[in-house]
Design a protein around this motif. Structure first.
Motif, short mmCIF file in Angstrom:
data_model
loop_
_atom_site.label_atom_id
_atom_site.label_comp_id
_atom_site.label_asym_id
_atom_site.label_seq_id
_atom_site.Cartn_x
_atom_site.Cartn_y
_atom_site.Cartn_z
N ARG A 49 0.84 -1.18 0.00
CA ARG A 49 0.00 0.00 0.00
C ARG A 49 0.88 1.25 0.00
O ARG A 49 2.09 1.19 0.28
N LEU A 50 0.25 2.37 -0.36
CA LEU A 50 0.91 3.67 -0.33
C LEU A 50 0.16 4.57 0.64
O LEU A 50 -1.08 4.69 0.56
N LEU A 51 0.90 5.20 1.56
CA LEU A 51 0.29 6.07 2.58
C LEU A 51 0.86 7.48 2.53
O LEU A 51 2.01 7.68 2.12
N ASP A 52 0.00 8.43 2.96
CA ASP A 52 0.38 9.84 3.16
C ASP A 52 0.85 10.52 1.87
O ASP A 52 1.63 11.48 1.92
N ASP B 109 12.72 5.58 4.97
CA ASP B 109 11.54 4.96 4.35
C ASP B 109 11.41 5.38 2.88
O ASP B 109 11.50 6.57 2.54
N ALA B 110 11.19 4.38 2.03
CA ALA B 110 11.09 4.63 0.58
C ALA B 110 9.67 5.05 0.20
O ALA B 110 8.69 4.66 0.83
N GLY B 111 9.58 5.83 -0.87
CA GLY B 111 8.28 6.26 -1.40
C GLY B 111 8.28 6.23 -2.92
O GLY B 111 9.33 6.13 -3.57
N VAL B 112 7.11 6.33 -3.49
CA VAL B 112 6.99 6.35 -4.95
C VAL B 112 5.93 7.37 -5.36
O VAL B 112 5.01 7.70 -4.59
N LYS B 113 6.10 7.85 -6.57
CA LYS B 113 5.06 8.66 -7.21
C LYS B 113 4.78 8.03 -8.56
O LYS B 113 5.65 7.97 -9.44
N GLY C 267 2.94 7.94 -2.40
CA GLY C 267 3.05 7.86 -0.94
C GLY C 267 4.18 6.97 -0.48
O GLY C 267 5.01 6.50 -1.28
N ARG C 268 4.22 6.75 0.83
CA ARG C 268 5.23 5.88 1.45
C ARG C 268 4.86 4.43 1.19
O ARG C 268 3.70 4.03 1.32
N VAL C 269 5.85 3.64 0.80
CA VAL C 269 5.62 2.23 0.46
C VAL C 269 5.61 1.41 1.74
O VAL C 269 6.54 1.46 2.55
N ALA D 20 10.29 10.77 2.19
CA ALA D 20 9.71 11.94 1.53
C ALA D 20 8.23 12.11 1.85
O ALA D 20 7.71 13.23 1.84
N TYR D 21 7.54 11.04 2.14
CA TYR D 21 6.12 11.11 2.50
C TYR D 21 5.92 10.85 4.00
O TYR D 21 4.85 10.38 4.41
N GLY D 22 6.93 11.15 4.77
CA GLY D 22 6.82 10.97 6.22
C GLY D 22 7.34 9.63 6.68
O GLY D 22 7.48 8.69 5.89
#
Length: 401
Positions: A30-33, A123-127, A40-42, A83-85
């Motif tokens: 899931r992706l959050l924030d 923490d890794a994130g994606v767009k 979001g954050r992975v 990057a997304y918290g």
């Protein structure tokens, strides 16, 4: 021997993370924030607990796997440093290495002998793009106008080629693809050829590509590309006939009289023309008229010997820089005949006979009048003569009747 040890070391440094895969029957990522559901954050689910992913070695290949797994298209960016918290709980994956073709992050390898020092600051994130990128359709054929039976070649291109399955060529208004081409996962361009064109194929075309999702049976379709219009020309063989005076025998016209030839076709195109070709012993003569209507008439005001021969109709049209000419119609033979004489020999014979009778009658009447005007008493000879003249007059009158 050194290469063998290097290979063993490399294989030992990579470990395929398969533990617990069977437990992820439901959502496992899931992706959050983020700004939307595709950023979001992975976070991944393991042992019924959500945790984060360390950003060591995190790049677009891993981000693509995440985006495709979630049905969010392709990755626009792979984000580092929370990057997304910052998340909470366990950091389930550290230094993930994906090829970009895996169905899930849990199918990717992890580097065991990397820096294990990860915190939630990593923490890794994606767009993600949210939808797949739109492909681009171009025409490989040198023209956009075709005749029935020819082939048209298109090229469909996508900028990013990950998890590609196949390309499809669609015609506007038709729900099923007319051409399908399977490709390698990394192939970004394909040629799509539509053969044996018919008038049905005339219209607007676009292409779509599909990529594999989180499971082999899941295929995600891209938005349609730009549109390209093609025209398919089908020229039917013209029909023809001719009209002239009713006195002329079939297949001929009378010299000096007018006649016309009509060419007609069922299929009509703007800017087309009819061509009438006369084939005769001393050469060929052509003339043309614009095909403003399905039928066009060529008029000849006075038939001459030069109009004798075989006539053919053709339909000609220029479209898209190309010239198309139909097959010739069946030959229409026309002979030019001299007019019949005004007086036939029989009529002349009757006229001569009648004129002879009239002249003889006039002579007899004149002679009779001269004899009757004599002042002397007629002698016996004169009476007989007069009686003879009268009898002759009567006989001639009877013969006339």
């Amino acid at each position: 021997m050194l290469r063998i040890f290097q290979l063993i070391f490399l294989l030992g440094s990579l470990h395929v993370q398969l533990n617990g895969v069977g437990a992820f029957d439901g959502p496992h990522i899931r992706l959050l924030d983020g700004d939307n559901e595709c950023s979001g954050r992975v976070e991944v689910l393991r042992h019924n607990q959500w945790g984060t992913v360390c950003d060591h070695g995190w790049d677009l290949r891993e981000a693509d796997v995440v985006c495709l797994d979630l049905g969010c298209g392709l990755a626009e960016s792979a984000l580092h440093g929370a990057a997304y918290g910052q998340g909470s709980g366990e950091i389930w994956l550290r230094h993930v290495q994906c090829s970009g073709h895996e169905a899930s992050l849990m199918r990717c390898a992890t580097v065991l002998h990397s820096d294990p020092h990860c915190t939630h600051l990593n923490d890794a994130g994606v767009k993600c793009s949210g939808t797949l990128l739109m492909p681009s359709l171009s025409l490989l054929s040198p023209h956009a106008v075709f005749v029935a039976g020819e082939a048209v070649r298109f090229s469909c291109t996508v900028l990013l080629g990950h998890h590609l399955s196949d390309f499809h060529l669609y015609k506007q208004g038709v729900s099923t693809p007319l051409v399908t081409q399977r490709v390698d996962q990394s192939q970004t361009r394909v040629e799509l050829t539509l053969t044996d064109l018919e008038t049905f194929h005339q219209g607007s075309y676009s292409c779509v590509y599909r990529i594999r999702g989180s499971s082999p049976s899941q295929l995600l379709a891209s938005p349609p590309s730009n549109s390209i219009n093609i025209t398919v020309v089908e020229l039917l063989t013209p029909q023809h006939w001719y009209n002239t005076s009713t006195e002329a025998p079939v297949g001929s016209v009378i010299k000096g009289q007018g006649f016309n030839i009509t060419c007609v076709t069922k299929q009509q195109y703007p800017g087309a023309s009819f061509q009438l070709r006369l084939s005769r012993s001393n050469g060929t003569v052509r003339q043309s008229l614009p095909a403003l209507t399905p039928a066009v008439t060529f008029t000849f005001s006075s038939a001459q010997s030069s109009n004798e021969g075989y006539y053919y109709c053709l339909y000609r049209v220029q479209l898209g820089g190309r010239t198309f000419i139909s097959r010739e119609s069946q030959p229409l033979p026309i002979a030019v005949r001299d007019p019949d004489p005004v007086l036939s020999p029989m009529v002349i014979s009757w006229l001569v006979s009648g004129l002879t009778f009239v002249v003889a009658l006039i002579i007899i009447i004149i002679v009779a009048k001269v004899l009757c005007q004599r002042e002397e008493k007629p002698s016996e000879l004169e009476r007989e003569t007069r009686t003879c003249v009268d009898n002759t007059y009567v006989a001639l009158s009877i013969n006339k009747i």
